[in-house]
Design a protein around this motif. Structure first.
Motif, PDB file in Angstrom:
ATOM      1  N   LEU A 192       0.844  -1.197   0.000  1.00  0.00           N
ATOM      2  CA  LEU A 192       0.000   0.000   0.000  1.00  0.00           C
ATOM      3  C   LEU A 192       0.877   1.243   0.000  1.00  0.00           C
ATOM      4  N   LEU A 193       0.612   2.134  -0.954  1.00  0.00           N
ATOM      5  CA  LEU A 193       1.350   3.391  -1.044  1.00  0.00           C
ATOM      6  C   LEU A 193       0.372   4.557  -1.109  1.00  0.00           C
ATOM      7  N   GLN A 194       0.770   5.674  -0.503  1.00  0.00           N
ATOM      8  CA  GLN A 194      -0.061   6.876  -0.496  1.00  0.00           C
ATOM      9  C   GLN A 194       0.523   7.914  -1.446  1.00  0.00           C
ATOM     10  N   TYR A 195      -0.352   8.655  -2.110  1.00  0.00           N
ATOM     11  CA  TYR A 195       0.119   9.767  -2.938  1.00  0.00           C
ATOM     12  C   TYR A 195      -0.535  11.063  -2.444  1.00  0.00           C
ATOM     13  N   PRO A 196       0.246  12.123  -2.271  1.00  0.00           N
ATOM     14  CA  PRO A 196      -0.277  13.396  -1.761  1.00  0.00           C
ATOM     15  C   PRO A 196      -0.836  14.269  -2.878  1.00  0.00           C
ATOM     16  N   ILE A 197      -1.943  14.919  -2.593  1.00  0.00           N
ATOM     17  CA  ILE A 197      -2.512  15.900  -3.507  1.00  0.00           C
ATOM     18  C   ILE A 197      -2.533  17.285  -2.839  1.00  0.00           C
ATOM     19  N   TRP A 198      -3.272  17.395  -1.750  1.00  0.00           N
ATOM     20  CA  TRP A 198      -3.394  18.681  -1.045  1.00  0.00           C
ATOM     21  C   TRP A 198      -2.462  18.787   0.154  1.00  0.00           C
ATOM     22  N   LEU A 199      -1.762  17.727   0.494  1.00  0.00           N
ATOM     23  CA  LEU A 199      -0.962  17.661   1.716  1.00  0.00           C
ATOM     24  C   LEU A 199       0.026  18.819   1.857  1.00  0.00           C
ATOM     25  N   VAL A 200       0.849  19.026   0.852  1.00  0.00           N
ATOM     26  CA  VAL A 200       1.861  20.073   0.944  1.00  0.00           C
ATOM     27  C   VAL A 200       1.255  21.451   0.721  1.00  0.00           C
ATOM     28  N   TRP A 201       0.253  21.517  -0.139  1.00  0.00           N
ATOM     29  CA  TRP A 201      -0.362  22.808  -0.475  1.00  0.00           C
ATOM     30  C   TRP A 201      -1.071  23.433   0.722  1.00  0.00           C
ATOM     31  N   LYS A 202      -1.751  22.626   1.508  1.00  0.00           N
ATOM     32  CA  LYS A 202      -2.580  23.156   2.592  1.00  0.00           C
ATOM     33  C   LYS A 202      -1.975  23.004   3.980  1.00  0.00           C
ATOM     34  N   THR A 203      -0.936  22.210   4.120  1.00  0.00           N
ATOM     35  CA  THR A 203      -0.429  21.850   5.441  1.00  0.00           C
ATOM     36  C   THR A 203       0.716  22.748   5.892  1.00  0.00           C
ATOM     37  N   LEU A 204       0.711  23.084   7.183  1.00  0.00           N
ATOM     38  CA  LEU A 204       1.853  23.753   7.785  1.00  0.00           C
ATOM     39  C   LEU A 204       2.867  22.661   8.136  1.00  0.00           C
ATOM     40  N   TYR A 261      -8.333  17.485 -18.165  1.00  0.00           N
ATOM     41  CA  TYR A 261      -9.303  17.877 -17.133  1.00  0.00           C
ATOM     42  C   TYR A 261      -9.577  19.374 -17.210  1.00  0.00           C
ATOM     43  N   ARG A 262     -10.126  19.805 -18.326  1.00  0.00           N
ATOM     44  CA  ARG A 262     -10.337  21.227 -18.562  1.00  0.00           C
ATOM     45  C   ARG A 262     -11.296  21.854 -17.540  1.00  0.00           C
ATOM     46  N   SER A 263     -12.263  21.099 -17.069  1.00  0.00           N
ATOM     47  CA  SER A 263     -13.236  21.661 -16.124  1.00  0.00           C
ATOM     48  C   SER A 263     -12.588  22.046 -14.800  1.00  0.00           C
ATOM     49  N   GLN A 264     -11.402  21.512 -14.521  1.00  0.00           N
ATOM     50  CA  GLN A 264     -10.758  21.751 -13.240  1.00  0.00           C
ATOM     51  C   GLN A 264      -9.750  22.890 -13.255  1.00  0.00           C
ATOM     52  N   TYR A 265      -9.174  23.180 -14.427  1.00  0.00           N
ATOM     53  CA  TYR A 265      -8.135  24.214 -14.439  1.00  0.00           C
ATOM     54  C   TYR A 265      -8.476  25.424 -15.304  1.00  0.00           C
ATOM     55  N   SER A 266      -9.557  25.357 -16.071  1.00  0.00           N
ATOM     56  CA  SER A 266      -9.927  26.497 -16.910  1.00  0.00           C
ATOM     57  C   SER A 266     -11.301  27.015 -16.510  1.00  0.00           C
ATOM     58  N   PRO A 318      -5.976  25.993  -8.382  1.00  0.00           N
ATOM     59  CA  PRO A 318      -5.135  27.184  -8.564  1.00  0.00           C
ATOM     60  C   PRO A 318      -3.920  26.874  -9.448  1.00  0.00           C
ATOM     61  N   PRO A 319      -3.476  27.851 -10.253  1.00  0.00           N
ATOM     62  CA  PRO A 319      -2.298  27.638 -11.115  1.00  0.00           C
ATOM     63  C   PRO A 319      -1.062  27.216 -10.323  1.00  0.00           C
ATOM     64  N   GLY A 320      -0.833  27.827  -9.171  1.00  0.00           N
ATOM     65  CA  GLY A 320       0.330  27.459  -8.359  1.00  0.00           C
ATOM     66  C   GLY A 320       0.263  26.027  -7.877  1.00  0.00           C
ATOM     67  N   PHE A 321      -0.926  25.586  -7.557  1.00  0.00           N
ATOM     68  CA  PHE A 321      -1.149  24.198  -7.146  1.00  0.00           C
ATOM     69  C   PHE A 321      -0.815  23.245  -8.297  1.00  0.00           C
ATOM     70  N   LEU A 322      -1.310  23.551  -9.491  1.00  0.00           N
ATOM     71  CA  LEU A 322      -1.080  22.684 -10.641  1.00  0.00           C
ATOM     72  C   LEU A 322       0.393  22.561 -10.998  1.00  0.00           C
ATOM     73  N   ARG A 323       1.144  23.640 -10.823  1.00  0.00           N
ATOM     74  CA  ARG A 323       2.567  23.602 -11.181  1.00  0.00           C
ATOM     75  C   ARG A 323       3.325  22.526 -10.429  1.00  0.00           C
ATOM     76  N   ARG A 324       2.879  22.206  -9.240  1.00  0.00           N
ATOM     77  CA  ARG A 324       3.549  21.172  -8.447  1.00  0.00           C
ATOM     78  C   ARG A 324       3.490  19.818  -9.147  1.00  0.00           C
ATOM     79  N   PHE A 325       2.462  19.618  -9.963  1.00  0.00           N
ATOM     80  CA  PHE A 325       2.273  18.311 -10.599  1.00  0.00           C
ATOM     81  C   PHE A 325       2.857  18.250 -12.010  1.00  0.00           C
ATOM     82  N   PHE A 326       3.482  19.337 -12.435  1.00  0.00           N
ATOM     83  CA  PHE A 326       4.183  19.337 -13.711  1.00  0.00           C
ATOM     84  C   PHE A 326       5.673  19.074 -13.521  1.00  0.00           C
TER      85      PHE A 326
END
Length: 229
Positions: A150-162, A194-199, A210-218
């Protein structure tokens, strides 16, 4: 982290989580002919409740089609994709009967596929649906009695977490980075499906991601956390 040759089940709370967190991994495995299946737990209907055209959940079929398009780019056939269509935003508050039904559905998919690895959103991913999905998957693996990694992948973890306040240093130290340079273009193309999510959608301003959020996944790598069972 080196990519294994094990088959993989990717469990995503919403349509786009699988591509953001695991798109490179999926593409790498599929290019080598390794079996990958994807499960979407919710219908994704809550992403545009503020939009006059989609406030009643009409965005759900659009997000489903986007998911099929994105996964086709990554190499996953439609027959290997499962939609459980649970209520978006309600997993944490689901009645016990509904929760058990979801666990049973996941366990059935696990037993039918018998993957070597299971990937799911992080248990502290700063999203109620994401964290609830982790719990559902853990319960489903236990019910299936399968031996899987079992492996976990982060989506909002770094973006929202202190960092260092809400996440232990030991958890960060236990993360792994997988290079996806060879399929970086494919992942970007899949995210852009996924145009409905970023445009912006006509009739209302603003985007979901948010654009800054998406950049993390590029980035040319993906991050995973291994779970001791």
């Amino acid at each position: 982290m080196m990519m294994s040759q094990k088959s993989a089940l990717i469990v995503a709370p919403h349509q786009d989580d699988e591509t953001l967190g695991c798109g490179g991994l999926i593409a790498l495995k599929r290019e080598q002919g390794i079996s990958v299946q994807v499960v979407f737990v919710t219908d994704g209907a809550a992403s545009h409740t503020w939009h006059p055209r989609f406030k009643a959940g009409e965005i759900a079929p659009i997000r489903k089609q986007e998911a099929l398009t994105a996964l086709a780019i990554l190499g996953v056939e439609q027959t290997q994709i499962h939609f459980l269509d649970k209520r978006d935003g309600k997993l944490k508050y689901a009645p016990d009967v509904e929760r058990q039904q979801t666990i049973d559905q996941l366990a059935q998919i696990l037993c039918a596929f018998d993957p070597g690895e299971v990937y799911v959103t992080h248990q502290q991913d700063r999203s109620a649906d994401h964290e609830a999905t982790y719990g559902l998957v853990k319960a489903a693996i236990a019910a299936s009695e399968l031996e899987v990694e079992l492996l976990q992948y982060p989506i909002w973890l770094v973006w929202k977490t202190l960092l260092f306040r809400e996440v232990k240093l030991s958890q960060i130290a236990g993360s792994y980075r997988l290079s996806i340079k060879a399929v970086h273009g494919k992942k970007r193309q899949a995210i852009e499906a996924y145009r409905s999510q970023y445009s912006q959608i006509e009739g209302a301003g603003g985007t979901v991601l948010p654009p800054g959020f998406l950049r993390r996944f590029f980035q040319p790598y993906e991050v995973f956390f291994k779970v001791d069972r």
